[in-house]
Design a protein around this motif. Structure first.
Motif, mmCIF file in Angstrom:
data_model
loop_
_atom_site.group_PDB
_atom_site.id
_atom_site.type_symbol
_atom_site.label_atom_id
_atom_site.label_comp_id
_atom_site.label_asym_id
_atom_site.label_seq_id
_atom_site.Cartn_x
_atom_site.Cartn_y
_atom_site.Cartn_z
ATOM 1 N N LEU A 201 -3.508 -6.504 -3.318
ATOM 2 C CA LEU A 201 -3.804 -6.321 -1.896
ATOM 3 C C LEU A 201 -5.273 -6.590 -1.585
ATOM 4 O O LEU A 201 -6.165 -6.109 -2.285
ATOM 5 C CB LEU A 201 -3.454 -4.896 -1.463
ATOM 6 C CG LEU A 201 -1.982 -4.625 -1.164
ATOM 7 C CD1 LEU A 201 -1.785 -3.196 -0.737
ATOM 8 C CD2 LEU A 201 -1.457 -5.564 -0.091
ATOM 9 N N GLY A 202 -5.487 -7.358 -0.554
ATOM 10 C CA GLY A 202 -6.845 -7.595 -0.095
ATOM 11 C C GLY A 202 -7.592 -8.695 -0.804
ATOM 12 O O GLY A 202 -8.715 -9.011 -0.451
ATOM 13 N N ILE B 198 -9.196 -5.455 11.494
ATOM 14 C CA ILE B 198 -9.178 -5.772 10.060
ATOM 15 C C ILE B 198 -9.928 -7.074 9.790
ATOM 16 O O ILE B 198 -9.814 -8.036 10.544
ATOM 17 C CB ILE B 198 -7.717 -5.807 9.533
ATOM 18 C CG1 ILE B 198 -7.713 -5.873 8.014
ATOM 19 C CG2 ILE B 198 -6.894 -6.902 10.154
ATOM 20 C CD1 ILE B 198 -6.489 -5.254 7.395
ATOM 21 N N THR C 181 -2.716 -7.492 2.924
ATOM 22 C CA THR C 181 -3.328 -6.169 2.932
ATOM 23 C C THR C 181 -2.587 -5.253 3.904
ATOM 24 O O THR C 181 -1.545 -5.636 4.448
ATOM 25 C CB THR C 181 -4.824 -6.270 3.297
ATOM 26 O OG1 THR C 181 -5.419 -4.992 3.124
ATOM 27 C CG2 THR C 181 -5.028 -6.737 4.720
ATOM 28 N N GLN C 182 -3.104 -4.071 4.092
ATOM 29 C CA GLN C 182 -2.476 -3.157 5.046
ATOM 30 C C GLN C 182 -3.542 -2.403 5.826
ATOM 31 O O GLN C 182 -4.669 -2.223 5.351
ATOM 32 C CB GLN C 182 -1.557 -2.164 4.332
ATOM 33 C CG GLN C 182 -2.270 -1.081 3.558
ATOM 34 C CD GLN C 182 -1.300 -0.057 3.003
ATOM 35 O OE1 GLN C 182 -0.490 -0.385 2.149
ATOM 36 N NE2 GLN C 182 -1.375 1.171 3.493
ATOM 37 N N ILE C 183 -3.156 -2.001 7.020
ATOM 38 C CA ILE C 183 -4.032 -1.160 7.835
ATOM 39 C C ILE C 183 -3.140 -0.237 8.654
ATOM 40 O O ILE C 183 -2.172 -0.689 9.283
ATOM 41 C CB ILE C 183 -4.973 -2.007 8.722
ATOM 42 C CG1 ILE C 183 -5.852 -1.089 9.567
ATOM 43 C CG2 ILE C 183 -4.222 -3.015 9.566
ATOM 44 C CD1 ILE C 183 -7.007 -1.794 10.256
ATOM 45 N N GLY C 184 -3.436 1.032 8.607
ATOM 46 C CA GLY C 184 -2.637 2.006 9.351
ATOM 47 C C GLY C 184 -1.162 1.876 9.020
ATOM 48 O O GLY C 184 -0.773 1.925 7.850
ATOM 49 N N ASN C 185 -0.367 1.634 10.059
ATOM 50 C CA ASN C 185 1.082 1.530 9.841
ATOM 51 C C ASN C 185 1.537 0.095 9.600
ATOM 52 O O ASN C 185 2.738 -0.162 9.556
ATOM 53 C CB ASN C 185 1.829 2.075 11.073
ATOM 54 C CG ASN C 185 1.548 3.549 11.270
ATOM 55 O OD1 ASN C 185 1.431 4.292 10.298
ATOM 56 N ND2 ASN C 185 1.410 3.978 12.519
ATOM 57 N N ILE D 199 4.957 -0.980 8.159
ATOM 58 C CA ILE D 199 5.241 -0.609 6.780
ATOM 59 C C ILE D 199 6.566 0.158 6.694
ATOM 60 O O ILE D 199 7.336 -0.028 5.756
ATOM 61 C CB ILE D 199 4.074 0.241 6.201
ATOM 62 C CG1 ILE D 199 2.811 -0.618 6.079
ATOM 63 C CG2 ILE D 199 4.431 0.817 4.836
ATOM 64 C CD1 ILE D 199 1.557 0.152 5.731
#
Lengths: 510, 228
Positions: free
Chosen positions: B59-60, B176, B80-84, B111
């Motif tokens: 990730l990222g 992001i 990647t992920q951010i919050g939901n 997610i």
């Protein structure tokens, strides 16, 4: 589509489990050993070629030539990393550093002990920069020669550096970033040079270098060692040239006296002792690989933490490859509001893994203390049994790295032909597939070696439990082995965990 | 005998023999056997539930890929992920040059249920510098086309940039950052810093040593003079 390496087949898992079960039963119901029989064989005593081996060992030109080669590669890695393609599988910096060197290093320890340290480019470059001599003894005034402060004169700095390296490797992902690989290499040169310029001898090699200490501790399990040919010669030696050096040869960089040397941990195989000994009494010799872990290695608090840390970090490498790891990271990131590379989440995971392994070990050590009724204090027992961690970590490290080394170093020739990866494109799926099926050895042989390594690690671990335990037990009774059960649980649990990790498919790194 | 019964058996035996030395040995023996069997079972469970695992947490991190089945150039991709939201960001071509047209593709899915985000996404750009002004510029605002947000770009200068994607969901802002490298920026920075630091150390040590050794040199010179 993701390319994965298949894990160890179940039948190998079952074979290893049967071996583990039988070995545990044997330890539980057999008396602890009274003595350790050790036989060594000096290479210098081999007829005809013995003298040749001695001459080669003491030959500074051979070592210097190898250092030049390594420094050449090192500089090439830095330049390829900074100026070459960012595609990791096409750039020499990432391929040579992580696929070949980092994966293969642990195997060099298995066969050659700490030989890597003798040709280490970091040491060579810092030596040339600070001492301003290629190999002759330099003027001591080139360095401040300060004594390493007491709080730093242990392997804690190396452990923290190793944790930091793992964070960079698995968290930041420098293994797939040529630029970052080159930048970290440069940082290591700066640190090695600064240490050599400030402190006495080679404090960086002894206390700070994460690679050197890992090599050093693993080389306790190496089948070769650099030792006196005749101990009586050392006992009667008045000059201690190995420790003090001569006019021409530098002293031992890590403050070792050959006559009293019992463990490989801090020997960098630099050959200074072989060159300086006026009696030509130092040579390589073969020995059983478990001898130090069983009894020669002296337990120290800081070193025991390094060994436990090594065990936790090798397992952590595998842990980050489990399906629920990403789920955990994702959930943790959502909870703490982490985003991007999820470095905070990763850091929490890394620290937790270290803490859990250390806590389990500490609890089982305390349980052993209670069960055996020993008067030894906790710290002493903690340090004594920490040698169990060494073969477990070493075996899994090699078994895991074997996958990387055999399966991922296939395109090495192409990278040597074009180190900067100029004009290249990423690997296509077909190329990945081709690499996937083209291996340096057959998959069955690879699995057999991995299984053999797991058995090797567990066998030495239980031998350590028996031998170190024998010294701890108050009364030598029929069920002495059973009193060491907590330590057996530790070795069995860790081996089981490692085995499970090995049985999982693993995504190709590049 | 099931494990509960065995545990009871161990406890009973332990209670009976708690006072004597023999009792301790028996307890140890049975506890050993019990724990050994427990470990064996745990190991078996480990091996039975061998779920295929994914390796190397990515990730990222930028990854490069080439699809030989289409005419699209190699691409750079970051997941990647951010919050939901789980966010995928792709750059075409993988190595854009100054003056060359390029494109950013962005996907954002929840997610929890995998539902694609379908609001507006704003793209901004700024220089990727450690210290400096936050002189960000807006590249544009995009609506989804088949759940994909496409943002074109042309850069006039080589360099390292940060693309920022901003969107709002449930009243919460999502911001992001992703890396974007245009051309081959000069990479002498790390070498320059390393060489600079090393030179500084060596010169510093040299100066300190000169100062430290000066009294000794003077003393030697005096001794030589007086000796004559």
């Amino acid at each position: 589509m993701t390319m994965t390496h298949p894990g160890l087949p179940e039948y190998w898992g079952m074979i290893i489990m049967v071996f583990i079960s039988l070995a545990v039963l044997w330890v539980l119901f057999s008396p602890t050993p009274a003595t350790v029989r050790t036989s060594v064989f000096s290479l210098a005593r081999i007829p005809v070629i013995g003298n040749g081996i001695r001459a080669i060992t003491a030959n500074r030109w051979l070592l210097l030539s190898l250092k030049f080669v390594m420094v050449g590669f090192f500089l090439l890695i830095i330049f390829a990393g900074l100026f070459g393609t960012p595609i990791p599988e096409r750039n020499m910096a990432t391929v040579l550093t992580w696929n070949l060197w980092w994966s293969g290093l642990v195997f060099s320890v298995f066969f050659l002990g700490s030989a890597w340290c003798a040709v280490c480019p970091l040491d060579a470059i810092s030596q040339w920069l600070v001492r301003r001599k290629l190999w002759r003894r330099a003027h001591p005034d080139n360095s401040l020669n300060l004594k390493v402060p007491r709080w730093m004169a242990n392997v804690w700095p190396a452990l923290f550096m190793f944790i930091a390296l793992t964070w960079l490797e698995l968290g930041v992902g420098i293994t797939i970033n040529p630029y970052a690989t080159a930048a970290v290499s440069l940082l290591m040169v700066v640190l090695a040079t600064a240490s050599l310029a400030i402190f006495q001898r080679k404090a960086f090699c002894r206390y700070f270098c994460p690679v050197g200490r890992t090599v050093g501790f693993y080389s306790q399990l190496s089948p070769i060692e650099l030792r006196p040919i005749d101990n009586d010669v050392c006992a009667s030696c008045k000059t201690l040239d190995c420790y003090h050096g001569t006019e021409e040869v530098e002293p031992c960089p890590t403050w070792l006296v050959m006559g009293r040397l019992k463990q490989n941990s801090y020997c960098t195989s630099c050959g200074n002792c072989t060159q300086s000994c006026p009696h030509e009494n130092i040579a390589w010799r073969f020995r059983p690989p478990s001898v130090e872990a069983l009894h020669s290695g002296r337990p120290h608090w800081d070193e025991s933490w390094f060994m436990i840390g090594l065990l936790a970090l090798t397992g952590f490498h595998g842990l980050t490859m489990m399906p629920f790891w990403e789920v955990w990271m994702s959930q943790l990131a959502q909870t703490i509001g982490d985003s991007g590379r999820l470095l905070w989440s990763f850091t929490i995971g890394l620290v937790s893994c270290l803490a859990v392994i250390a806590a389990i070990y500490a609890l089982l050590v305390e349980a052993t203390r209670k069960l055996t009724g020993t008067q030894l204090e906790f710290r002493r027992l903690f340090a004594t049994f920490a040698f169990i961690a060494l073969p477990l970590a070493f075996a899994y490290h090699m078994a895991h790295n074997l996958n990387h080394l055999i399966r991922e170093s296939v395109g090495l020739g192409e990278v040597f032909m074009n180190p900067f990866g100029t004009g290249t494109v990423p690997l296509s799926m077909m190329e990945k597939h081709e690499r996937h099926i083209t291996m340096w050895m057959s998959q069955d042989v690879l699995f057999a070696i991995q299984a053999g390594l797991m058995i090797f690690g567990f066998w030495i671990a239980i031998q350590v439990i028996r031998h170190r335990g024998a010294a701890v037990l108050v009364n030598d009774d029929r069920l002495a082995g059973a009193k060491l059960l907590p330590m057996l649980v530790f070795a069995t649990g860790i081996t089981g965990f490692h085995l499970w990790l090995l049985m999982q498919p693993m995504i190709m790194r590049m | 005998m099931n494990s509960v019964a065995r545990q009871k058996n161990i406890k009973t035996l332990a209670a009976k023999n708690a006072k004597g030395a023999t009792g301790k040995i028996c307890f140890t023996l049975y506890a050993a056997k019990g724990l050994f069997l427990l470990c064996g079972r745990l190991l078996t469970l480990f091996l039975v539930f061998t779920i295929p695992a994914q390796a190397h947490h990515v990730l990222g991190r930028p990854a490069y890929s080439l699809n030989e089945d289409s005419n699209t150039p190699p691409s750079m991709q970051v997941e990647t992920q951010i919050g939901n939201y789980f966010v995928t960001y792709m750059v075409f071509p993988a190595f854009p040059k100054a003056g060359e047209r390029g494109r950013v593709n962005l996907y954002a899915t929840r997610i929890d249920n995998g539902a694609a985000y379908n609001g507006e996404v704003q793209f901004k750009v700024r220089d990727d510098v450690l210290f400096g002004d936050d002189n960000s510029e807006t590249l544009g605002s995009q609506l989804p086309d088949d759940n994909v947000y496409r943002q074109g770009f042309v850069f006039s200068n080589d360099g390292d940039y940060i693309i920022t994607a901003e969107f709002t969901d449930g009243g919460e802002p999502y911001i992001i950052d992703f890396p974007l490298r245009i051309g081959s920026p000069a990479s002498v920075g790390p070498i320059g810093i390393a060489v600079g630091v090393i030179v500084l150390i060596l010169v510093g040590v040299n100066l300190v040593q000169r100062r430290r050794l000066l009294p000794a040199k003077l003393r030697n010179a005096h001794e030589e003079m007086s000796g004559r």
